[in-house]
Design an enzyme around this catalytic site. Sequence first.
Site, short mmCIF file in Angstrom:
data_model
loop_
_atom_site.label_atom_id
_atom_site.label_comp_id
_atom_site.label_asym_id
_atom_site.label_seq_id
_atom_site.Cartn_x
_atom_site.Cartn_y
_atom_site.Cartn_z
N GLY A 320 0.81 -1.21 0.00
CA GLY A 320 0.00 0.00 0.00
C GLY A 320 0.85 1.26 0.00
O GLY A 320 1.82 1.39 -0.74
N ARG A 321 0.51 2.18 0.89
CA ARG A 321 1.18 3.49 0.93
C ARG A 321 2.65 3.41 1.34
O ARG A 321 3.39 4.39 1.21
CB ARG A 321 0.43 4.39 1.90
CG ARG A 321 0.67 4.10 3.37
CD ARG A 321 -0.29 4.83 4.26
NE ARG A 321 -1.64 4.33 4.08
CZ ARG A 321 -2.74 5.02 4.39
NH1 ARG A 321 -2.64 6.23 4.90
NH2 ARG A 321 -3.92 4.51 4.19
N TYR A 362 -10.36 11.91 6.57
CA TYR A 362 -10.02 10.87 7.54
C TYR A 362 -9.57 11.41 8.89
O TYR A 362 -9.15 10.64 9.75
CB TYR A 362 -8.88 9.99 7.00
CG TYR A 362 -9.16 9.26 5.73
CD1 TYR A 362 -10.36 8.58 5.54
CD2 TYR A 362 -8.22 9.24 4.70
CE1 TYR A 362 -10.60 7.89 4.36
CE2 TYR A 362 -8.46 8.55 3.53
CZ TYR A 362 -9.64 7.87 3.36
OH TYR A 362 -9.88 7.19 2.20
N CYS A 389 -12.72 27.67 0.05
CA CYS A 389 -13.82 28.31 0.76
C CYS A 389 -14.53 27.29 1.64
O CYS A 389 -15.71 26.97 1.44
CB CYS A 389 -14.77 28.94 -0.25
SG CYS A 389 -15.96 30.06 0.51
N GLU A 390 -13.80 26.74 2.61
CA GLU A 390 -14.29 25.73 3.55
C GLU A 390 -13.55 25.90 4.87
O GLU A 390 -12.32 25.96 4.88
CB GLU A 390 -14.05 24.31 3.03
CG GLU A 390 -14.85 23.91 1.83
CD GLU A 390 -16.30 23.60 2.16
OE1 GLU A 390 -16.61 23.39 3.35
OE2 GLU A 390 -17.12 23.59 1.21
#
Length: 461
Positions: A320-321, A362, A389-390
């Site tokens: 995986g990562r 996450y 814009c969050e």
Amino acid sequence: MRAHEAGALHGDIGNRGPAWLRTPADVNALMPQLWPRNTARGADGDLVVAGLRVRDLAAEFGTPVYVLDEDDLRSRCRDFRTAFPTEDVYYAGKAFLCRAVVRMIAEEGLFLDVCSGGELAVALAAGMPPERIGFHGNNKSEAELRRALDAGVGRIIVDSFAEIDRLTALAREREIRPRVLIRVTVGVEAHTHEFIATAHEDQKFGFSLAGGAAIAAALRILDEGVLELRGLHSHIGSQIFDTSGFEVSARRVLALQAQIRDARGVQLPELDLGGGFGIAYTSQDDPAAPHDLAKRLRKIVDSECAAEQLAVPHLSIEPGRAIVGPAVFTLYEVGTVKDVDGIRTYVSVDGGMSDNIRTALYDASYSATLASRSSTAEPMLARVVGKHCESGDIVVKDEFLPADVQPGDLVAVPGTGAYCRSMASNYNHVPRPPVVAVRDGQARLIVRRETEADLLALDVG
């Protein structure tokens, strides 16, 4: 955690940071486990990777930019190949995929997992031998399966009865016998975020072991005799540090192997235990070395095979990562620094959730450092945020940066090789950043920056 109207990421109101975060003795120091292996402070205090100053990279390629240390990625491939010399090591295409990276992992002897027609197209375009490709996915379309069969991919990991029927019909049509593995949901809760834990019963992947679907799938494939059932596949999640979950998973999936043997007299020759091994994003993470993982996994498989009187199957793993994640950092330019009434200092950079959604999605933790210079200022607890814009547009929730950080400075965030560029978006119509590979003092563009013209090209008016 206190409730906050902007969401959980804002609930820890105050400037103390998480309990594990400590004020550094030297705010300029780099923790080696967080950074690509060829990264250091230069003589002028700026960050240098593979012999290149980040200031020069920013000047040439702009910011934000993903910087990939090619020798680091290749050395991690070799680490896993050395640790698992007789096993098949599959690189996770979903972590990050482009033609250059496909060629790198192929040259280092790895196999490749893809989980969509688009990922398969990139792999084939890069010249990956199709027999070294595995095709994952819980809802592969007929078109994707046709392409996989016509390309001659090495194995297809089947995920549903509908897929078995679909693939069987396509194989009969072509008069071929594709190799398949059955993805088994083993009911193991990996110690990870609920959205990346993939082996508990209540989720979309695989055939349930407890409910009997897994054995039914195996017997259907064997009895029909069209597909070549090579083995079983189990994947319990991602960002996993504790191998105890693999022990339970191996015990259950090998018990299923024994059931299949007893029911049909067939011992399946392969087993894929997945992987999803963790990496260091912050000082609290302590990932195991590949050779330690190999030693533990072999012990688990050997023990469980002996208990079931099974020959040890050919093993596959999926790190995986762990291969590409640590090999990349993202370089940003600071636009504003804002102290909010002594509550928190916000350091705003020119990227954000469009190039790294993982913090918002996450609740992932990251680290950061002032990259364009060193500083003698005192450490200041800051939150690195993006330009979107969050309120939840957070890159690094808590990190100590020098108190004199200012607009125009460069900030680097390590550990962004996996699931950052691949999950990037055009939110707020922001073009996605480029990926630059660096090696031996040379930099080359492997994924170019998107432009506004790219965005408009999709808008048919």
